[in-house]
Scaffold this motif. Structure first.
Motif, PDB file in Angstrom:
ATOM      1  N   ARG A   1       5.077  -4.465  14.719  1.00  0.00           N
ATOM      2  CA  ARG A   1       6.453  -4.934  14.891  1.00  0.00           C
ATOM      3  C   ARG A   1       7.166  -5.049  13.550  1.00  0.00           C
ATOM      4  NH1 ARG A   1       4.576  -9.726  18.863  1.00  0.00           N
ATOM      5  NH2 ARG A   1       2.905  -9.627  17.301  1.00  0.00           N
ATOM      6  N   ASP A   2       6.396  -5.070  12.470  1.00  0.00           N
ATOM      7  CA  ASP A   2       6.973  -5.024  11.131  1.00  0.00           C
ATOM      8  C   ASP A   2       7.329  -3.576  10.779  1.00  0.00           C
ATOM      9  OD1 ASP A   2       6.541  -7.747  10.794  1.00  0.00           O
ATOM     10  OD2 ASP A   2       4.541  -7.446   9.915  1.00  0.00           O
ATOM     11  N   PRO A   3       8.201  -3.373   9.800  1.00  0.00           N
ATOM     12  CA  PRO A   3       8.446  -2.001   9.316  1.00  0.00           C
ATOM     13  C   PRO A   3       7.132  -1.386   8.837  1.00  0.00           C
ATOM     14  CG  PRO A   3      10.077  -3.521   8.427  1.00  0.00           C
ATOM     15  CD  PRO A   3       9.025  -4.371   9.094  1.00  0.00           C
ATOM     16  N   CYS A   4       6.788  -0.202   9.327  1.00  0.00           N
ATOM     17  CA  CYS A   4       5.500   0.377   8.961  1.00  0.00           C
ATOM     18  C   CYS A   4       5.515   1.902   9.007  1.00  0.00           C
ATOM     19  CB  CYS A   4       4.377  -0.171   9.850  1.00  0.00           C
ATOM     20  SG  CYS A   4       4.564   0.164  11.606  1.00  0.00           S
ATOM     21  N   CYS A   5       4.530   2.471   8.324  1.00  0.00           N
ATOM     22  CA  CYS A   5       4.327   3.919   8.301  1.00  0.00           C
ATOM     23  C   CYS A   5       2.853   4.198   8.551  1.00  0.00           C
ATOM     24  CB  CYS A   5       4.753   4.498   6.951  1.00  0.00           C
ATOM     25  SG  CYS A   5       4.430   6.272   6.766  1.00  0.00           S
ATOM     26  N   ILE A   6       2.563   5.134   9.412  1.00  0.00           N
ATOM     27  CA  ILE A   6       1.188   5.499   9.759  1.00  0.00           C
ATOM     28  C   ILE A   6       0.846   6.827   9.090  1.00  0.00           C
ATOM     29  CG2 ILE A   6      -0.324   6.170  11.668  1.00  0.00           C
ATOM     30  CD1 ILE A   6       1.797   4.387  13.374  1.00  0.00           C
ATOM     31  N   ILE A   7      -0.285   6.856   8.391  1.00  0.00           N
ATOM     32  CA  ILE A   7      -0.717   8.101   7.753  1.00  0.00           C
ATOM     33  C   ILE A   7      -1.657   8.844   8.702  1.00  0.00           C
ATOM     34  CG2 ILE A   7      -1.811   9.179   5.774  1.00  0.00           C
ATOM     35  CD1 ILE A   7      -1.262   6.717   4.148  1.00  0.00           C
ATOM     36  N   ALA A   8      -1.307  10.084   9.017  1.00  0.00           N
ATOM     37  CA  ALA A   8      -2.159  10.950   9.822  1.00  0.00           C
ATOM     38  C   ALA A   8      -2.845  11.934   8.885  1.00  0.00           C
ATOM     39  CB  ALA A   8      -1.331  11.695  10.868  1.00  0.00           C
ATOM     40  N   GLY A   9      -4.182  11.859   8.791  1.00  0.00           N
ATOM     41  CA  GLY A   9      -4.931  12.723   7.883  1.00  0.00           C
ATOM     42  C   GLY A   9      -5.496  13.943   8.585  1.00  0.00           C
ATOM     43  N   SER A  10      -6.001  14.869   7.803  1.00  0.00           N
ATOM     44  CA  SER A  10      -6.584  16.077   8.367  1.00  0.00           C
ATOM     45  C   SER A  10      -7.878  15.746   9.109  1.00  0.00           C
ATOM     46  CB  SER A  10      -6.883  17.092   7.257  1.00  0.00           C
ATOM     47  OG  SER A  10      -7.873  16.597   6.381  1.00  0.00           O
ATOM     48  N   GLU A  11      -8.230  16.591  10.065  1.00  0.00           N
ATOM     49  CA  GLU A  11      -9.414  16.335  10.875  1.00  0.00           C
ATOM     50  C   GLU A  11     -10.708  16.526  10.091  1.00  0.00           C
ATOM     51  OE1 GLU A  11      -9.348  18.274  14.715  1.00  0.00           O
ATOM     52  OE2 GLU A  11      -7.180  18.116  14.780  1.00  0.00           O
ATOM     53  N   ASP A  12     -10.696  17.396   9.088  1.00  0.00           N
ATOM     54  CA  ASP A  12     -11.932  17.651   8.342  1.00  0.00           C
ATOM     55  C   ASP A  12     -12.127  16.690   7.170  1.00  0.00           C
ATOM     56  OD1 ASP A  12      -9.722  18.736   7.086  1.00  0.00           O
ATOM     57  OD2 ASP A  12     -10.798  20.487   6.306  1.00  0.00           O
ATOM     58  N   LYS A  13     -11.061  16.329   6.475  1.00  0.00           N
ATOM     59  CA  LYS A  13     -11.191  15.489   5.287  1.00  0.00           C
ATOM     60  C   LYS A  13     -10.653  14.074   5.477  1.00  0.00           C
ATOM     61  CE  LYS A  13     -10.931  19.402   2.079  1.00  0.00           C
ATOM     62  NZ  LYS A  13     -10.184  20.000   0.944  1.00  0.00           N
TER      63      LYS A  13
ATOM     64  N   VAL B   1      -7.858  10.990   5.553  1.00  0.00           N
ATOM     65  CA  VAL B   1      -6.799  10.591   4.623  1.00  0.00           C
ATOM     66  C   VAL B   1      -7.350  10.600   3.201  1.00  0.00           C
ATOM     67  CG1 VAL B   1      -5.203   8.736   3.968  1.00  0.00           C
ATOM     68  CG2 VAL B   1      -5.653   9.205   6.392  1.00  0.00           C
ATOM     69  N   PHE B   2      -6.580  11.116   2.272  1.00  0.00           N
ATOM     70  CA  PHE B   2      -6.958  11.182   0.864  1.00  0.00           C
ATOM     71  C   PHE B   2      -7.328   9.787   0.350  1.00  0.00           C
ATOM     72  CE2 PHE B   2      -5.116  10.992  -3.576  1.00  0.00           C
ATOM     73  CZ  PHE B   2      -6.196  11.596  -4.194  1.00  0.00           C
ATOM     74  N   SER B   3      -8.419   9.717  -0.414  1.00  0.00           N
ATOM     75  CA  SER B   3      -8.941   8.426  -0.868  1.00  0.00           C
ATOM     76  C   SER B   3      -7.914   7.627  -1.666  1.00  0.00           C
ATOM     77  CB  SER B   3     -10.210   8.633  -1.695  1.00  0.00           C
ATOM     78  OG  SER B   3      -9.937   9.446  -2.834  1.00  0.00           O
ATOM     79  N   GLY B   4      -7.096   8.324  -2.458  1.00  0.00           N
ATOM     80  CA  GLY B   4      -6.065   7.628  -3.223  1.00  0.00           C
ATOM     81  C   GLY B   4      -5.057   6.937  -2.338  1.00  0.00           C
ATOM     82  N   LEU B   5      -4.730   7.564  -1.213  1.00  0.00           N
ATOM     83  CA  LEU B   5      -3.794   6.948  -0.260  1.00  0.00           C
ATOM     84  C   LEU B   5      -4.445   5.765   0.447  1.00  0.00           C
ATOM     85  CD1 LEU B   5      -2.158  10.128   1.324  1.00  0.00           C
ATOM     86  CD2 LEU B   5      -1.053   8.486  -0.202  1.00  0.00           C
ATOM     87  N   LEU B   6      -5.741   5.882   0.734  1.00  0.00           N
ATOM     88  CA  LEU B   6      -6.449   4.768   1.368  1.00  0.00           C
ATOM     89  C   LEU B   6      -6.411   3.531   0.475  1.00  0.00           C
ATOM     90  CD1 LEU B   6      -9.623   6.572   2.804  1.00  0.00           C
ATOM     91  CD2 LEU B   6      -7.686   5.682   4.110  1.00  0.00           C
ATOM     92  N   LYS B   7      -6.568   3.740  -0.823  1.00  0.00           N
ATOM     93  CA  LYS B   7      -6.627   2.614  -1.756  1.00  0.00           C
ATOM     94  C   LYS B   7      -5.315   1.848  -1.832  1.00  0.00           C
ATOM     95  CE  LYS B   7     -10.218   4.599  -4.732  1.00  0.00           C
ATOM     96  NZ  LYS B   7     -10.520   5.179  -6.075  1.00  0.00           N
ATOM     97  N   ILE B   8      -4.194   2.533  -1.652  1.00  0.00           N
ATOM     98  CA  ILE B   8      -2.904   1.853  -1.780  1.00  0.00           C
ATOM     99  C   ILE B   8      -2.274   1.505  -0.427  1.00  0.00           C
ATOM    100  CG2 ILE B   8      -2.438   2.848  -4.048  1.00  0.00           C
ATOM    101  CD1 ILE B   8      -0.587   4.872  -2.741  1.00  0.00           C
ATOM    102  N   SER B   9      -3.012   1.774   0.659  1.00  0.00           N
ATOM    103  CA  SER B   9      -2.524   1.393   1.986  1.00  0.00           C
ATOM    104  C   SER B   9      -2.671  -0.112   2.193  1.00  0.00           C
ATOM    105  CB  SER B   9      -3.295   2.143   3.076  1.00  0.00           C
ATOM    106  OG  SER B   9      -3.050   3.534   3.003  1.00  0.00           O
ATOM    107  N   ASP B  10      -1.811  -0.670   3.020  1.00  0.00           N
ATOM    108  CA  ASP B  10      -1.863  -2.111   3.303  1.00  0.00           C
ATOM    109  C   ASP B  10      -3.006  -2.455   4.250  1.00  0.00           C
ATOM    110  OD1 ASP B  10       0.773  -3.239   2.052  1.00  0.00           O
ATOM    111  OD2 ASP B  10       1.341  -1.377   3.055  1.00  0.00           O
TER     112      ASP B  10
END
Length: 258
Positions: free
Chosen positions: A200-212, A214-223
């Motif tokens: 219900r808060d403003p948010c963005c969902i990251i959809a990663g590739s099926e083989d790899k 979500v990129f580890s760098g993006l995981l680290k800065i995700s909430d």
């Protein structure tokens, strides 16, 4: 808002080729959507330098190709460069956020990381619109082209959703955070489940590739990092199906909150 209408064509045709240096400069300066610019290897000149600068400023991918590639696209005098006009109008991320907020809506966005199958991209866009998401965020490289097949798979959704093309997903996350938008990423080994997040808060969902994933760098800065629980021991879900499950949970929470 007139600047937020999406433009779309029937497919990549000869008429979508922008041939020659000055026509490409004029097209970019006029705000025309450009999917990619081809440069013949070794091409130089002041106009080429200007095109490079405009491409960088507008997040337009550049590809160095042999002369045979350009000659195969057209018999006209291409002067060492050809641009491909886009089927979708790409928009600035900050401007889209401002537009969503000024319309009194709570941002719900989807970021695509390494999703290369154009049918999956189309399906994600279709589900995103159905579930109330306002924007897709894509990188300028490493993602499937928003071509005729993607548009067909989206059933027209790519005409209804804002598409933001950025030169760095990491920088895009910084922009989201500066605007108070939380970023959620999926990871199969996460402890938190998709049902425990606050959509219900403003948010963005990251959809990663099926083989790899979500990129580890993006995981680290995700909430928040979450998983979709599954009943059986199976490797993973199709990315468009998984994104649909997440977006439906977001829509459910937002509908119950009304």
């Amino acid at each position: 808002m007139e600047g937020f209408h999406r433009r779309q064509g029937a497919g990549i045709k000869k008429s979508q080729l922008i041939i020659g240096r000055q026509p490409i400069i004029e097209a970019i300066e006029a705000g025309r959507a450009i999917d990619k610019i081809f440069f013949q290897r070794g091409v130089t000149g002041d106009a080429i330098g200007k095109i490079r600068t405009l491409a960088r400023d507008n997040n337009i991918p550049i590809q160095q190709v042999p002369p045979e590639k350009l000659n195969g696209l057209t018999k006209a005098n291409h002067q060492g460069t050809i641009a491909i006009a886009g089927l979708v109008q790409y928009l600035d991320l900050q401007q889209v956020i401002d537009h969503i907020v000024s319309a009194g809506e709570t941002p719900l966005m989807v970021m695509l990381d390494g999703v290369t199958d154009v049918r999956n991209i189309g399906a994600i866009a279709r589900t995103a619109v159905c579930c109330g998401a306002q924007a897709l965020i894509i990188p300028d490289k490493g993602v499937g082209a928003l071509n005729e097949e993607a548009i067909k798979s989206s059933a027209g959704a790519l005409e209804k959703i804002h598409v933001c093309r950025v030169n760095s997903l990491m920088k895009a996350v910084d922009t989201l955070h500066l605007n108070g938008i939380k970023v959620y990423a999926s990871e199969m080994t996460a402890n938190e489940t998709v049902f425990e997040l606050e959509y219900r808060d403003p948010c963005c969902i990251i959809a990663g590739s099926e083989d790899k994933g979500v990129f580890s760098g993006l995981l680290k800065i995700s909430d928040s990092i979450f998983k979709i629980p599954m009943a059986g021991n199976f490797e993973s879900l199709n990315v468009s199906v998984a994104t649909g499950m997440i977006l439906y949970e977001a829509m459910k929470q937002r509908m119950l909150n009304k």
